[in-house]
Design a protein around this motif. Structure first.
Motif, mmCIF file in Angstrom:
data_model
loop_
_atom_site.group_PDB
_atom_site.id
_atom_site.type_symbol
_atom_site.label_atom_id
_atom_site.label_comp_id
_atom_site.label_asym_id
_atom_site.label_seq_id
_atom_site.Cartn_x
_atom_site.Cartn_y
_atom_site.Cartn_z
ATOM 1 N N TRP A 61 10.141 -45.694 -68.295
ATOM 2 C CA TRP A 61 11.220 -45.663 -69.288
ATOM 3 C C TRP A 61 11.936 -44.314 -69.266
ATOM 4 C CZ3 TRP A 61 14.618 -48.250 -71.648
ATOM 5 C CH2 TRP A 61 15.312 -47.706 -72.736
ATOM 6 N N ASP A 62 11.174 -43.239 -69.166
ATOM 7 C CA ASP A 62 11.796 -41.915 -69.110
ATOM 8 C C ASP A 62 12.693 -41.779 -67.876
ATOM 9 O OD1 ASP A 62 10.758 -41.069 -71.497
ATOM 10 O OD2 ASP A 62 9.327 -39.655 -70.628
ATOM 11 N N ARG A 63 12.278 -42.358 -66.743
ATOM 12 C CA ARG A 63 13.112 -42.317 -65.541
ATOM 13 C C ARG A 63 14.385 -43.123 -65.732
ATOM 14 N NH1 ARG A 63 7.961 -43.091 -62.875
ATOM 15 N NH2 ARG A 63 7.195 -41.031 -62.326
ATOM 16 N N VAL A 64 14.272 -44.273 -66.395
ATOM 17 C CA VAL A 64 15.467 -45.070 -66.696
ATOM 18 C C VAL A 64 16.441 -44.234 -67.524
ATOM 19 C CG1 VAL A 64 16.326 -47.049 -68.024
ATOM 20 C CG2 VAL A 64 14.364 -47.333 -66.511
ATOM 21 N N CYS A 65 15.921 -43.573 -68.548
ATOM 22 C CA CYS A 65 16.773 -42.763 -69.424
ATOM 23 C C CYS A 65 17.399 -41.593 -68.683
ATOM 24 C CB CYS A 65 15.956 -42.255 -70.617
ATOM 25 S SG CYS A 65 15.421 -43.553 -71.743
ATOM 26 N N ALA A 66 16.622 -40.923 -67.835
ATOM 27 C CA ALA A 66 17.144 -39.785 -67.078
ATOM 28 C C ALA A 66 18.234 -40.236 -66.101
ATOM 29 C CB ALA A 66 16.013 -39.088 -66.326
ATOM 30 N N ALA A 67 17.998 -41.343 -65.422
ATOM 31 C CA ALA A 67 19.008 -41.863 -64.489
ATOM 32 C C ALA A 67 20.270 -42.258 -65.245
ATOM 33 C CB ALA A 67 18.440 -43.055 -63.715
ATOM 34 N N ARG A 68 20.108 -42.894 -66.406
ATOM 35 C CA ARG A 68 21.261 -43.326 -67.199
ATOM 36 C C ARG A 68 22.082 -42.119 -67.651
ATOM 37 N NH1 ARG A 68 25.209 -46.280 -67.431
ATOM 38 N NH2 ARG A 68 23.799 -47.639 -66.331
ATOM 39 N N GLU A 69 21.426 -41.016 -67.998
ATOM 40 C CA GLU A 69 22.153 -39.815 -68.408
ATOM 41 C C GLU A 69 23.030 -39.286 -67.274
ATOM 42 O OE1 GLU A 69 19.051 -37.210 -69.728
ATOM 43 O OE2 GLU A 69 18.761 -38.324 -71.602
ATOM 44 N N VAL A 70 22.494 -39.280 -66.055
ATOM 45 C CA VAL A 70 23.273 -38.815 -64.905
ATOM 46 C C VAL A 70 24.439 -39.765 -64.639
ATOM 47 C CG1 VAL A 70 23.212 -38.375 -62.413
ATOM 48 C CG2 VAL A 70 21.331 -37.589 -63.862
ATOM 49 N N ILE A 71 24.177 -41.073 -64.713
ATOM 50 C CA ILE A 71 25.235 -42.058 -64.478
ATOM 51 C C ILE A 71 26.334 -41.915 -65.526
ATOM 52 C CG2 ILE A 71 25.755 -44.532 -64.462
ATOM 53 C CD1 ILE A 71 22.818 -44.889 -63.368
ATOM 54 N N LEU A 116 -1.680 -48.181 -67.746
ATOM 55 C CA LEU A 116 -0.493 -49.026 -67.609
ATOM 56 C C LEU A 116 0.575 -48.622 -68.621
ATOM 57 C CD1 LEU A 116 -2.083 -52.566 -67.124
ATOM 58 C CD2 LEU A 116 -0.864 -51.213 -65.403
ATOM 59 N N LEU A 117 0.146 -48.318 -69.836
ATOM 60 C CA LEU A 117 1.082 -47.886 -70.874
ATOM 61 C C LEU A 117 1.770 -46.583 -70.472
ATOM 62 C CD1 LEU A 117 2.268 -48.258 -73.734
ATOM 63 C CD2 LEU A 117 0.298 -46.974 -74.586
ATOM 64 N N LEU A 118 1.017 -45.641 -69.915
ATOM 65 C CA LEU A 118 1.611 -44.377 -69.464
ATOM 66 C C LEU A 118 2.590 -44.609 -68.315
ATOM 67 C CD1 LEU A 118 -1.285 -41.775 -69.609
ATOM 68 C CD2 LEU A 118 0.539 -42.206 -71.259
ATOM 69 N N ALA A 119 2.236 -45.500 -67.402
ATOM 70 C CA ALA A 119 3.156 -45.816 -66.300
ATOM 71 C C ALA A 119 4.445 -46.414 -66.849
ATOM 72 C CB ALA A 119 2.487 -46.768 -65.310
ATOM 73 N N ALA A 120 4.331 -47.283 -67.850
ATOM 74 C CA ALA A 120 5.523 -47.865 -68.482
ATOM 75 C C ALA A 120 6.354 -46.786 -69.171
ATOM 76 C CB ALA A 120 5.114 -48.947 -69.484
ATOM 77 N N LYS A 171 13.645 -50.193 -64.261
ATOM 78 C CA LYS A 171 13.760 -51.275 -65.243
ATOM 79 C C LYS A 171 12.879 -52.455 -64.832
ATOM 80 C CE LYS A 171 18.303 -50.515 -67.279
ATOM 81 N NZ LYS A 171 19.679 -51.054 -67.417
ATOM 82 N N VAL A 172 12.889 -52.778 -63.546
ATOM 83 C CA VAL A 172 12.044 -53.865 -63.048
ATOM 84 C C VAL A 172 10.565 -53.506 -63.236
ATOM 85 C CG1 VAL A 172 11.325 -55.116 -60.967
ATOM 86 C CG2 VAL A 172 13.750 -54.722 -61.412
ATOM 87 N N LEU A 173 10.209 -52.293 -62.869
ATOM 88 C CA LEU A 173 8.829 -51.850 -63.029
ATOM 89 C C LEU A 173 8.413 -51.861 -64.495
ATOM 90 C CD1 LEU A 173 6.225 -50.650 -61.910
ATOM 91 C CD2 LEU A 173 7.315 -48.397 -62.005
ATOM 92 N N LEU A 174 9.275 -51.384 -65.366
ATOM 93 C CA LEU A 174 8.984 -51.369 -66.801
ATOM 94 C C LEU A 174 8.739 -52.779 -67.323
ATOM 95 C CD1 LEU A 174 8.806 -49.874 -69.520
ATOM 96 C CD2 LEU A 174 11.290 -50.121 -69.683
ATOM 97 N N ALA A 175 9.591 -53.727 -66.936
ATOM 98 C CA ALA A 175 9.413 -55.112 -67.387
ATOM 99 C C ALA A 175 8.079 -55.671 -66.916
ATOM 100 C CB ALA A 175 10.565 -55.973 -66.875
ATOM 101 N N ARG A 176 7.705 -55.387 -65.701
ATOM 102 C CA ARG A 176 6.428 -55.883 -65.170
ATOM 103 C C ARG A 176 5.238 -55.248 -65.884
ATOM 104 N NH1 ARG A 176 7.993 -55.943 -58.732
ATOM 105 N NH2 ARG A 176 9.386 -57.742 -58.884
#
Length: 117
Positions: A47-57, A39-43, A84-89
């Protein structure tokens, strides 16, 4: 999860360096079983996907113009939102703040979807 003294879990190299550091700190602070670590690795990956998407945006903006000249939301907007939703869950499920997830207070529902009155 309880505090832990040693660990045998390996942090994957595909994670960003800062995310690897975070995972290592969580693993060193908490006693985890294998399913907690997954679960920690999935989180962490989320988070890395959130950061990568934010960089493109940040680089390309929130919209692009399609072939018909119409503005469209970039796909990264959805990637960021979904992760972000997945990370929070996942973080809630891990209960790293010491609150057990099933007993943790949840905000009240604002709508009663699907019920008939």
């Amino acid at each position: 999860m309880r505090t832990k003294e040693t660990t045998a879990f390996k942090v994957p190299k595909h994670l960003r360096k800062s995310t690897q550091t975070w995972v290592k700190s969580v693993v060193s602070d908490f006693e985890m079983e294998e399913h907690h670590f997954k679960l920690l690795l999935a989180a962490a990956e989320s988070w890395d996907r959130v950061c990568a998407a934010r960089e493109v945006i940040d680089r390309d903006g929130m919209t692009y113009t399609d072939r018909f000249g119409q503005p469209k939301a970039r796909p990264e907007i959805g990637i960021e939102r979904d992760n972000k939703v997945l990370l929070a869950r996942l973080l809630r499920e891990l209960a790293l703040d010491g609150v057990d997830a099933p007993d943790a207070p949840r905000p009240p529902r604002t709508a009663d979807y699907g019920s008939r009155r």
